[in-house]
Design an enzyme around this catalytic site. Structure first.
Site, PDB file in Angstrom:
ATOM      1  N   HIS A   1      -2.250   2.479 -10.395  1.00  0.00           N
ATOM      2  CA  HIS A   1      -1.998   1.642  -9.225  1.00  0.00           C
ATOM      3  C   HIS A   1      -3.204   1.594  -8.295  1.00  0.00           C
ATOM      4  O   HIS A   1      -3.515   0.552  -7.720  1.00  0.00           O
ATOM      5  CB  HIS A   1      -0.771   2.174  -8.478  1.00  0.00           C
TER       6      HIS A   1
ATOM      7  N   TYR B   1      -6.998   1.656 -11.317  1.00  0.00           N
ATOM      8  CA  TYR B   1      -7.226   0.566 -12.272  1.00  0.00           C
ATOM      9  C   TYR B   1      -7.891   1.086 -13.547  1.00  0.00           C
ATOM     10  O   TYR B   1      -8.784   0.447 -14.100  1.00  0.00           O
ATOM     11  CB  TYR B   1      -8.089  -0.520 -11.631  1.00  0.00           C
TER      12      TYR B   1
ATOM     13  N   LYS C   1      -4.243 -12.515  -0.649  1.00  0.00           N
ATOM     14  CA  LYS C   1      -4.073 -11.490  -1.673  1.00  0.00           C
ATOM     15  C   LYS C   1      -2.605 -11.417  -2.065  1.00  0.00           C
ATOM     16  O   LYS C   1      -1.723 -11.771  -1.283  1.00  0.00           O
ATOM     17  CB  LYS C   1      -4.545 -10.123  -1.167  1.00  0.00           C
TER      18      LYS C   1
ATOM     19  N   HIS D   1       5.490  -4.958  -5.689  1.00  0.00           N
ATOM     20  CA  HIS D   1       6.334  -3.844  -5.260  1.00  0.00           C
ATOM     21  C   HIS D   1       7.533  -3.773  -6.203  1.00  0.00           C
ATOM     22  O   HIS D   1       8.688  -3.782  -5.783  1.00  0.00           O
ATOM     23  CB  HIS D   1       6.772  -4.014  -3.801  1.00  0.00           C
TER      24      HIS D   1
ATOM     25  N   HIS E   1       8.539  -1.425  -8.821  1.00  0.00           N
ATOM     26  CA  HIS E   1       9.346  -0.215  -9.003  1.00  0.00           C
ATOM     27  C   HIS E   1      10.176   0.121  -7.764  1.00  0.00           C
ATOM     28  O   HIS E   1      11.367   0.429  -7.883  1.00  0.00           O
ATOM     29  CB  HIS E   1       8.449   0.964  -9.389  1.00  0.00           C
TER      30      HIS E   1
ATOM     31  N   GLN F   1       9.326   3.461   0.650  1.00  0.00           N
ATOM     32  CA  GLN F   1       9.108   3.534   2.084  1.00  0.00           C
ATOM     33  C   GLN F   1      10.182   2.752   2.846  1.00  0.00           C
ATOM     34  O   GLN F   1      10.885   1.930   2.283  1.00  0.00           O
ATOM     35  CB  GLN F   1       7.731   2.955   2.434  1.00  0.00           C
TER      36      GLN F   1
ATOM     37  N   ASP G   1      -5.861  -0.352   5.942  1.00  0.00           N
ATOM     38  CA  ASP G   1      -4.424  -0.128   5.883  1.00  0.00           C
ATOM     39  C   ASP G   1      -4.132   1.185   5.166  1.00  0.00           C
ATOM     40  O   ASP G   1      -4.819   1.551   4.218  1.00  0.00           O
ATOM     41  CB  ASP G   1      -3.779  -1.299   5.133  1.00  0.00           C
TER      42      ASP G   1
ATOM     43  N   GLU H   1       3.601   7.684   2.237  1.00  0.00           N
ATOM     44  CA  GLU H   1       3.313   6.256   2.331  1.00  0.00           C
ATOM     45  C   GLU H   1       4.197   5.596   3.386  1.00  0.00           C
ATOM     46  O   GLU H   1       4.626   4.446   3.224  1.00  0.00           O
ATOM     47  CB  GLU H   1       3.471   5.591   0.961  1.00  0.00           C
TER      48      GLU H   1
END
Length: 729
Positions: free
Chosen positions: A34, A37, A76, A80, A82, A230, A258, A302
């Site tokens: 994740h 890469y 971009k 999300h 899973h 989260q 971020d 997270e």
């Protein structure tokens, strides 16, 4: 933690010792697929612009397109998947929040969100269908709940259903932002002694190991991983947007990032590595929800609505005052050092000591073995059966298919017009159009993909995805200029999955090169599989188009009365009559065959002609032919324009690429026809439309009242999602 023995030995080699628990956790998240890469990076080298956006100039969050007038657009897409499978509302909501912050940290104001969703079939009363409806309902509610509250319009998207998504839904969120090109921010930390500032919500124990959770397959134990998901707070995010943009205006912020996947680890490590510096971090100063949190938990949490900034030494109070004015937490938690070492302390003791580049730049990469699956050769040899169903019956069946049917049940849950820049909404055109303040220009945005086509021929399917997204924005009058991608696949260590991935990327890269639409940002999501197997390979293409004069935008609805025509690209090869890997055969219970390859240079010419024709007022509506072919596209235009249609056409249900239906008042096509012929495109007059009529007639084969078309198209999903059918999870 998702590390193998080779990776662990590599960590020991880099550090010269055994890592402690916190250090190992930090490596694990940064070396997960994740974040690292490690299976996709070698293949993504095909995207030269993509690689630059990921690795150059500190702009890894997203790429930027210069649209003129000193204005830049950044965009971009992020997955999300899973989290949404185990906690659909929060999984989808926090996906929206995360992608908005990625855009925000470029120094851009987020002006639009899009989404692309995939679920298992929602028809029937099986436990699987009930579960799929539950996921569909709550994912859509999560996107709407977060986006509507945060004040960023959700302007476009798509939804698709297939049995292969039953065990693993796909939830991809896209965001578009606008910025002054002279004020682009960086994620690269710099300046010895510069303070490091924690901004936003307090850190909790939610989301720990979220990045590694996203880098493994779902299984029967996944439900126990809800703590990896989260919890979002859109009202805090709205404050964060306004405060961040105001703080950036002070000029006191050197870099900002971020805290997304991997949380504080990701932001400290990536910012340090980008600037080739280190950081000293005191975790005791991190705002936290529970005082007993360990260094491991604080570094891997997270929790949402958090960012990290580096300020100019001596000007940190300017930054702190802005965020505190907006009611947000802002604390200096450390400082930059030029020695290149990142040191993390908790309760006065060193909890981690390492070099950021080890985690950010030295993740091992792999190029697994790949093989062409047997089904591919079988699909190429497929001979489609003769369609015996009556054309009228087949059209109604297609319009009622959840993959084609109206998505108003979804889009009506989204605020599409907040910020008052939306000029063309969902369903009004093939792409959404936004007016850009301070300029007469507009942008068109769309996200699109077809997992079935990719599955049966990944190379051709990848190229088709780019072409369809480009046609969609061109139908509004916008010139396609750039792509962001969301690449959703199964386990890359399986040879046939890695083949699907490589071939799809090759197809996307070739199409983007010819279409002059570079991939400027994107996301890879592997391990999308469950006990039911891997999902259909699903690369999604987010396309950006530029309209020189937004007042000349074009939708898909015919107005008044006039004539319709078909403009299309010459096709060099039309295997299986355009029925291979089609929705047309799928609604008849047949899935096989390969899609028709696009004429890439013809597609580029088609987009150019559409843009020029809209600008010159030669056409007044346009709609791409996609799933269900020409008949479905005509029906969608009739429904959208609430008008009757009377045309003559062949190949009603073939799904051939490079075809667009255009309309105009009056009968004179001479100027537009000449423009098409000069560009090597085929032009065919189809017939007429009339808002005073309620009849839909095609070649004598289909004669039906408009009300019957609307009933099939508009009622399908609301009926399936009615309260008595949704049920429980």
């Amino acid at each position: 933690m998702g590390l193998n023995e080779f990776e662990y030995s590599r960590i020991v080699e880099l550090m010269g010792r055994e890592p402690n628990l916190t250090e190992l956790g930090m490596f694990a998240v940064m070396w997960s697929e994740h974040c690292g890469y490690k299976y996709s990076r070698p293949v993504l080298a095909l995207f030269a612009k993509y690689k630059q956006a990921m690795e150059g100039s500190g702009l890894e969050n997203a790429g930027i397109v210069d649209i003129g007038d000193g204005i830049g657009i950044t965009m971009k897409v992020e997955s999300h998947n899973h989290p949404s499978a185990v906690e659909p509302y929060q999984g989808a909501a926090t996906g929206v929040g995360g992608i908005i912050r990625d855009i925000l940290t470029m120094g851009a104001r987020p002006i639009a969100c899009l989404n692309s969703l995939r679920f298992g079939p929602i028809e029937g009363d099986s436990a699987e269908a009930i579960r799929n409806r539950y996921l569909f309902e709550h994912v859509v509610a999560g996107i709407g709940g977060y986006g509507n509250c945060v004040g960023v319009p959700t302007v476009a998207g798509e939804v698709n259903f297939h049995p292969r998504y039953s065990g693993n839904p796909l939830v991809n969120a896209m965001c578009v932002g606008v910025l002054d090109l002279s004020e682009v921010t960086t994620a690269a930390a710099s300046g010895d002694g510069n303070p490091v500032i924690y901004i936003g919500s307090a850190t909790g124990k939610d989301g720990i190991h979220g990045a590694t959770f996203a880098s493994e397959a779902l299984d029967e134990e996944s439900e126990a991983k809800r703590p990896n998901v989260q919890i979002g707070d859109p009202f805090a995010e709205k404050l964060l947007i306004e405060a961040t943009l105001e703080a950036l205006k002070t000029g006191a912020i050197v870099a900002i990032q971020d805290m997304g996947a991997a949380g504080l680890t990701c932001s400290t490590i990536e910012m340090s590595a980008k600037g080739n510096v280190g950081m000293d971090i005191d975790l005791d100063k991190v705002p936290m929800r529970e005082s007993d949190m360990t260094a491991y938990e604080l570094m891997l949490s997270e929790s949402q609505e958090r960012m990290l900034a580096v300020a100019v030494l001596g000007r940190e109070d300017e930054v702190l005052r802005v965020f505190r004015k907006w009611g947000l937490r802002a604390e200096v938690i450390g400082w930059v050092n030029e020695e290149g070492e990142t040191v993390v302390r908790r309760h006065g003791e060193v909890a981690a000591r390492l070099t950021a580049r080890w985690l950010a730049d030295m993740c091992p990469t792999y190029s697994p073995a790949f093989e062409v699956p047997a089904y591919f050769e079988s699909a190429k040899a497929f001979v489609p059966p003769e369609i015996t169903m009556e054309p009228k019956e087949l059209l109604l069946k297609l319009l009622a298919s959840p993959n084609i049917a109206s998505k108003k049940w979804v889009t009506e849950q989204y605020d599409q017009t907040v910020q008052t820049q939306t000029a063309l909404k969902c369903g009004e055109g093939d792409a959404a159009v936004l007016a850009i303040r301070g300029s007469k220009k507009g942008i068109a945005v769309k996200i699109d993909g077809n997992g079935r086509q990719i599955y049966y021929d990944p190379f051709v399917g990848g190229a088709l995805a780019v072409c369809e997204a480009a046609r969609n924005v061109a139908c509004t009058g916008a010139k396609p200029v750039a792509v962001t991608d969301g690449l959703n696949f199964g386990n890359p260590q399986k040879p046939h999955v890695y083949w699907q991935f490589k071939e799809a990327i090759r197809g996307i890269a070739e199409a983007c090169e010819i279409m002059d639409t570079p991939v400027i940002s994107g996301n890879v999501s592997f391990y999308n599989e469950s006990e039911l197997g891997e999902v259909l390979p699903t690369p999604l293409i987010g396309m950006l188009g530029i309209i020189e004069d937004v007042n000349k935008r074009t939708g898909m609805s015919p107005k008044g009365s006039g004539s319709l025509a078909l403009v299309s690209t010459p096709l060099h090869n039309t295997p299986q009559l355009g029925l291979g890997a089609s929705e047309t055969l799928a609604v008849l219970g047949i899935e096989n065959g390969v899609p028709v390859p696009p004429n890439l240079y013809g597609e580029k010419g088609l987009c150019r002609v559409l843009v020029e024709a809209v600008s010159r007022g030669l056409i007044e509506c346009a709609h791409d032919c996609a799933e269900g072919g020409l008949a479905v596209a005509l029906a969608e235009m009739a429904i959208s324009g609430n008008c009757g249609i009377d045309v003559k056409a062949g190949d009603l249900f073939s799904e051939l690429p490079g075809r667009v239906i255009v309309g105009k008042c009056g009968q004179n096509w001479q100027e537009f026809q000449l423009l098409c012929e000069e560009s090597g495109l085929q032009f065919e007059e189809l017939g007429t439309f009339d808002e005073a009529s309620s009849r839909f007639q095609v070649s004598g084969a289909i004669e039906i009242e408009l009300s019957e078309l609307k009933c099939a198209y508009d009622d399908a999903i609301p009926h399936l999602m009615s309260s008595e059918r949704v049920g429980k999870k």
